[in-house]
Enzyme design. Structure first.
Site, PDB file in Angstrom:
ATOM      1  N   THR A 285       0.807  -1.219   0.000  1.00 35.67           N
ATOM      2  CA  THR A 285       0.000   0.000   0.000  1.00 35.67           C
ATOM      3  C   THR A 285       0.841   1.270   0.000  1.00 35.67           C
ATOM      4  O   THR A 285       0.444   2.271  -0.586  1.00 35.67           O
ATOM      5  CB  THR A 285      -0.937   0.039   1.215  1.00 35.67           C
ATOM      6  N   ARG A 409       5.000  15.857  10.259  1.00 39.31           N
ATOM      7  CA  ARG A 409       5.809  16.401   9.166  1.00 39.31           C
ATOM      8  C   ARG A 409       6.654  17.580   9.620  1.00 39.31           C
ATOM      9  O   ARG A 409       7.769  17.782   9.131  1.00 39.31           O
ATOM     10  CB  ARG A 409       4.903  16.753   7.986  1.00 39.31           C
ATOM     11  N   GLU A 529       7.477   9.422   6.088  1.00 36.15           N
ATOM     12  CA  GLU A 529       6.500  10.464   6.438  1.00 36.15           C
ATOM     13  C   GLU A 529       5.938  11.146   5.196  1.00 36.15           C
ATOM     14  O   GLU A 529       5.591  12.325   5.211  1.00 36.15           O
ATOM     15  CB  GLU A 529       7.125  11.511   7.373  1.00 36.15           C
TER      16      GLU A 529
END
Length: 553
Positions: A285, A409, A529
């Site tokens: 995925t 982030r 990330e």
């Protein structure tokens, strides 16, 4: 008196903003012809739309750096080093906007990609822009900046808050004394960061920076978290990254958990007695979380049995708690059927990394980013108690996770800034000590150029990261700014590490030199990330969709 270059920076930012708005208008006509972004058109025009995202991020970094200069000047701290960092940084950024922005080593997006050649020429002709292009990043300014850097002068890093400045000093000292001297040996041995070091970090509050005080944390904001992450990562990225999993878990639980879940987990996360890990990614995925297939089936007693596979799970064996994204309703497609579980597990050992029933794992050998180890995990009827459903609400997992992405982030951007400074520190130290033809390497213009450009680039990435963190602390939406910070800071870290190796020459390729580790560590920042391509897609879609909708209204 305000330095003249700060005024020029403000004018250049305004001109660059007009250019980026022109680019946006051209792209909206291509990908949002009816006022709504068309996903197929967005994908078809990826080179241009992603280039727009890089351009918008460059503009955001310029805005943040201009603000930094103004704050420094107002406090009487805008001296020669600050002026040179601003001039060089703006000179490079504007040259990229006008002539070509590097999205990767081979992918350069130029004004022709947007059909904005005339607008780019107009940007270059703006008075302030023309001055930066002519007088910003020159052989003279780079040489002068490199000379100051060699003397130990650094551009202003004060945050305008005595507490935050003390936090920076405390963690810089800790990283220099307790992390940096041992990091390379830990890396070469592929060893876990010692428990004793984790205990020291916990005592300093690393794992509870943003957890509310009533739950045992420090109750500080994302700016404090960014500073802590940056300074620890300056010692070694893995020290800075230890706090990432605690940050994600802490924010997930604090924002979405039941009162019982908050009381149970947050104090233990904050004091380091409970080490979390994020269990989101699956083998097929990647960033497409809507495709998550790992199943959690509710039993008659309310408990959940988890079956499926996860991969790239950091610090999985030593973790005590898994924040696990699973599909609890297979009848609901996409995001709707996803839930978040708080799954406790036994802390593993070298002999038995996964001692619990229903879970097994295999280590993924990696180039860098060591100290915690990466795993592929398999679940076969792994049991999670009924009260392990985050917030007691099924089908909310994706939404709960999305709320943490801003902070994650920002923290990743801060880690990248720390890695970039680590590369710079190693490069400068080597260049000053190494002689060629009777001269230190710093005497050679190409070496001095690299050092000056590295430092100016780092300042701009750092200030964009802090800008996003301040926005988050003010409670404003900052997903786009956080993504921009991560996008630019990751590139900055890789460029700094690559140039640091180049300055080391052949020795940079030798395992015994720490810069070889920093190169490996820096490479991951463009991938985890949210890979750079995913970040650019999210930024472009967000900016184009928002403006197109506003115009349609």
């Amino acid at each position: 008196m305000m330095n003249e270059w700060i005024g020029e920076a403000r004018a250049a930012v305004a001109a660059a903003r007009r250019y980026i708005e022109a680019v946006r208008g051209r792209l909206e006509a291509q990908v949002a012809p009816g006022g709504v972004v068309d996903a197929a058109l967005l994908a078809r025009h990826q080179h241009a739309t992603h280039g727009f995202a890089w351009g918008a991020a460059t503009l955001a970094a310029m805005e943040a750096t201009a603000d930094w200069g103004a704050r420094a000047a107002a406090a009487g701290r805008f001296g020669e080093a600050e002026e040179l960092a601003l001039r060089i940084g703006f000179g490079e950024a504007l040259a990229q906007l006008v002539h070509g922005l590097p999205m990767s080593a081979h992918e350069v997006v130029r004004p022709t990609a947007f059909g904005c050649e005339a607008e780019a020429r107009a940007l270059a002709g703006e008075t302030a822009v023309a001055r930066f292009l002519a007088e910003g990043s020159t052989a003279g300014t780079r040489a002068a900046f490199a000379a100051l850097l060699a003397q130990g002068v650094r551009p202003d890093e004060a945050l305008g808050d005595d507490t935050l400045d003390m936090v920076r000093e405390q963690f810089r000292t800790f990283a220099a004394e307790k992390i940096a001297p041992h990091a390379h040996a830990w890396h070469l041995a592929d060893a876990l960061i010692p428990d004793a070091v984790i205990a020291e970090m916990a005592a300093l509050g690393v794992f509870g920076v943003c957890i509310p005080e009533e739950h045992g944390g420090l109750g500080m904001g994302k700016l404090a978290m960014a500073v802590v992450s940056e300074e620890l990562s300056r010692g070694w990225i893995c020290a800075g990254s230890l706090g990432t999993r605690s940050e994600i878990a802490g924010e997930l639980i604090a924002a979405n958990g039941t009162e019982a879940q908050k009381a149970r987990f947050l104090p233990r996360i904050a004091d380091g007695s409970c080490l979390p890990t994020a269990v989101f990614t699956e083998p097929d995925t990647g960033s497409d979380l809507a495709a998550v297939r790992t199943r959690a089936e509710r039993q008659a007693d309310g408990a959940w049995l988890v079956t499926g596979a996860k991969t790239w799970i950091t610090h999985a064996a030593r973790a005590d708690l898994m924040t696990m994204l699973v599909r609890t309703d297979p009848a609901q497609p996409g995001y709707a059927g996803l839930s978040m579980l708080l799954a406790e597990k036994s802390r593993g050992s070298e002999a038995a990394p996964f001692p619990d029933a229903g879970i097994d794992g295999s280590e993924i050998a990696v180039l860098g980013y060591r100290g915690m180890k990466e795993y592929a995990l398999g679940f076969d009827g792994f049991a999670v108690p009924a009260d392990g459903l985050l917030g007691g609400r099924e089908g909310q997992g994706f939404k709960q996770l999305m709320r943490t992405f801003e902070g994650a982030r920002i923290q990743t951007a801060a880690r990248a800034v720390g890695v970039a400074w680590n590369a710079f520190d190693l490069a400068l130290d080597y260049a000053q000590g190494r002689k060629q033809f009777g001269e230190p390497l710093t005497a050679f213009p190409r070496v001095a150029d690299k050092l000056a450009l590295m430092a100016a680039d780092i300042v701009m990435a750092r200030e964009l990261t802090y800008f996003a963190a301040r926005a988050k602390d003010m409670g404003t939406r900052c997903d786009i700014k956080a993504g921009m910070a991560k996008l630019l800071a990751a590139r900055t870290a890789w460029a700094a590490a690559d140039n640091a190796v180049q300055i080391h020459g052949g020795n940079g390729y030798a395992l015994e030199y720490p810069v070889s580790r920093v190169l490996c560590d820096a490479r991951i920042l463009n991938i985890f990330e949210g890979a750079a391509e995913i970040q650019a897609q999210v930024i472009a879609r967000g900016l184009l969709a928002g403006q197109a909708a506003a115009r349609a209204a």
